[in-house]
Write an enzyme that holds these catalytic residues in place. Structure first.
Site, mmCIF file in Angstrom:
data_model
loop_
_atom_site.group_PDB
_atom_site.id
_atom_site.type_symbol
_atom_site.label_atom_id
_atom_site.label_comp_id
_atom_site.label_asym_id
_atom_site.label_seq_id
_atom_site.Cartn_x
_atom_site.Cartn_y
_atom_site.Cartn_z
ATOM 1 N N GLU A 1 -24.512 3.919 -6.367
ATOM 2 C CA GLU A 1 -23.711 3.304 -5.294
ATOM 3 C C GLU A 1 -22.712 4.357 -4.847
ATOM 4 O O GLU A 1 -21.745 4.636 -5.552
ATOM 5 C CB GLU A 1 -22.978 2.056 -5.824
ATOM 6 C CG GLU A 1 -23.878 0.939 -6.315
ATOM 7 C CD GLU A 1 -24.654 0.270 -5.186
ATOM 8 O OE1 GLU A 1 -24.334 0.485 -4.001
ATOM 9 O OE2 GLU A 1 -25.606 -0.461 -5.498
ATOM 10 N N CYS B 1 -15.368 2.017 0.014
ATOM 11 C CA CYS B 1 -16.630 2.614 0.481
ATOM 12 C C CYS B 1 -17.184 1.833 1.654
ATOM 13 O O CYS B 1 -17.886 2.375 2.484
ATOM 14 C CB CYS B 1 -17.640 2.717 -0.651
ATOM 15 S SG CYS B 1 -17.901 1.173 -1.523
#
Ligand code: ADP
Length: 514
Positions: free
Chosen positions: A239, A273
């Site tokens: 991720e 993010c």
């Protein structure tokens, strides 16, 4: 004389105040094999416990977190500089919701699933089983230090794996807090272990041959980890970063979109993010929208008290990245709409909330992850242009589309090369644990959350059952005389018009050859 070994310590400086608030003992590299040994021993027992029995520990963990929610929020806030509201809303809530989701769904998702058996394999039954992998290594970052560590941990534990967590050295207090929460929930010894330290410790654990690596962090480190994993054929989920576009069409609810842009860009001081990192606004409403956005941003308060909107940055090195990106943009003609030029920034970890216009698509501020309170605004004229600009980076984590035209919203959402898209909202897909989470392109490999997020931590095992009553199978030896019969059987079976009578005859003829 005995020489006493000095245990290296991680110092915890609260970024909002600059004060030293704790020291945490680092895990030493020579302890790595010991961690794996303990993890493997614990795995042997934990993987044999039924899922409902495993979930009893999850219930204890959840209740402990509910009881101590305020203390946990304060630890997160001290360690990261984020405001308390964000600690509870965006770090604790998603963790609790994931645990809750797992308690409700793990048994069904991870139990053996019946699968169809094709007619050609008549007489057999098929299943899929989910078999625990072993010791799962979770390496986590500092921006949402609780949920980005705990959600993969509990997902892996539900599947019968033991877990080693290596939390970010930038927020070690939260790492310690996680260790403490699992310990006090009574998980059997060795089922959950936390290794404290920096990238050397992370690298040593990566090289220690875990059975799965779940990594959240930068693209650079993700690639290093993937290389090591490839050497040992270790499966991974990565991720990584994002540079999420927000596309505002002229028919959007502009007031809502302006509030969302301010929140999406500046929540967690922009260290997200999946935030609003590039704002694309249809040209005909760009002036009106910019005014709305600027007034939203001007109303925001920065600080560490309970009512502040935006907290401090977490990681000192991040300030330099934000600064360098802004300087490059300004040097190339970008215009500050809110905020200050970097030369006028104050000392400390609170950065001005900065909106910039006159930005080009090839600037770093558009192409590279910023991880700070910096929002570039670009105009577009057509839907095609908006999609091309939005897709024009190496990232693809999340995105948002703003319009009252449902058809257009869905059309654009489908065209975005992104792991998630939100229509008339920002970021929020991450909060629905029933949806998969993950990125395209440099934003990562694999997904978690939802059903798949539990199953990745298990081997998918195919099982077929035969009663074992017949002495042979048609495809077994001897082959003598079988080829023409198979030819006829398959031409009939796969042809446009299947003749079942002829199929039965050929099948019986094959059975007779012994
Ligand atoms: P960030 O900028 O978000 O801190 P990093 O990718 O540097 O991103 O760090 C994320 C996590 O990865 C941290 O826990 C860090 O200690 C760990 N890490 C950094 N480098 C390595 C490495 N080479 N091998 C394993 N883990 C690493």
């Amino acid at each position: 004389m005995h020489s006493v070994e000095q245990v290296p310590k991680l110092t915890v400086i609260a970024p909002a105040t600059g004060q030293l608030i704790a020291e945490i003992e680092e895990t030493r590299i020579h302890e790595v094999p010991l961690f794996y040994q303990r993890g493997r021993n614990a795995f042997a027992a934990w993987s044999c416990i039924s899922i409902p029995d495993r979930l009893r520990y999850f219930r204890k963990l959840k209740q402990l977190m509910v009881d101590e929610m305020d203390q946990i929020a304060r630890i997160i806030s001290d360690d990261t500089g984020k405001v308390l509201t964000e600690a509870i809303v965006a770090d604790i809530m998603p963790t609790l919701d994931a645990i809750d989701h797992i308690i409700r769904h793990a048994e069904k998702v991870l139990s053996r699933q019946k699968a169809k058996t094709p007619f050609l394999l008549i007489g057999k039954k098929s299943y899929i089983e989910y078999m625990s992998r072993g010791v799962v290594l979770v390496i986590s970052p500092w921006n949402y230090p609780l949920q980005l560590a705990m959600v993969p941990m509990v997902s892996a534990l539900a599947g019968g794996n033991s877990v080693i967590l290596k939390p970010s050295e930038v927020t070690p207090l939260v790492g310690k807090c996680i260790e403490d929460l699992f310990n006090r929930s009574g998980f059997p010894e060795g089922t959950v272990q936390v290794a404290h330290g920096g990238k050397e410790v992370g690298a040593a654990f990566t090289e220690g041959k875990p059975d799965y690596i779940f990594f959240t962090g930068s693209v650079r480190t993700g690639k290093i980890i993937q290389q090591q994993a490839a050497r040992d054929l270790i499966p991974t989920t990565l991720e990584l970063g994002g540079k999420d576009p927000m596309i505002v069409f002229k028919d959007a609810n502009l007031e809502r979109a302006a509030k969302a842009a301010a929140w999406g860009a500046f929540t967690n001081s922009g260290q997200v993010c999946m935030s609003a990192e590039r704002l694309y606004v249809e040209r005909s409403i760009s002036d009106e929208f910019l005014e709305l956005l600027k007034s939203e941003v001007r109303n925001l308060t920065q600080g560490s008290d309970e009512n502040a909107d935006v907290g401090s940055m977490t990681f000192p090195a991040q300030k330099d990245i934000v600064k360098a990106q802004l300087e490059e943009a300004l040097a190339r003609g970008a215009k500050l709409e809110t905020g200050l030029e970097p030369v006028n920034w104050q000392e400390g970890m609170f950065l001005p909330l900065t909106v910039v216009t006159h930005v080009e698509q090839d600037m770093k501020i558009i192409q590279e992850e910023t991880f700070g309170p910096l929002l570039p605004v670009v105009h577009f004229d057509t839907e095609d242009e908006a999609v091309t600009l939005a897709n024009g980076t190496v990232f693809g984590l999340n995105a948002s589309v703003w319009t009252k035209d449902k058809e257009k919203a869905r059309r654009v959402a489908s065209r975005l090369v992104s792991g998630a898209v939100v229509i008339n909202d920002v970021i929020i897909t991450v909060a629905n644990h029933g949806l998969p989470f993950g990125g395209t392109k440099d934003s990562g490999i694999g997904r978690y959350h939802a059903e798949g997020g539990l199953r990745i931590f298990c081997h998918e095992k195919a099982i077929m059952e035969d009663l074992g009553l017949m002495n042979s199978e048609i495809q077994w030896y001897p082959y003598k005389g079988k080829y023409p019969l198979f030819l006829k059987l398959f031409k009939n079976y796969f042809g446009e018009k299947r003749n079942w009578l002829s199929f039965a005859k050929d099948y019986l003829a094959l059975l007779k050859i012994k």
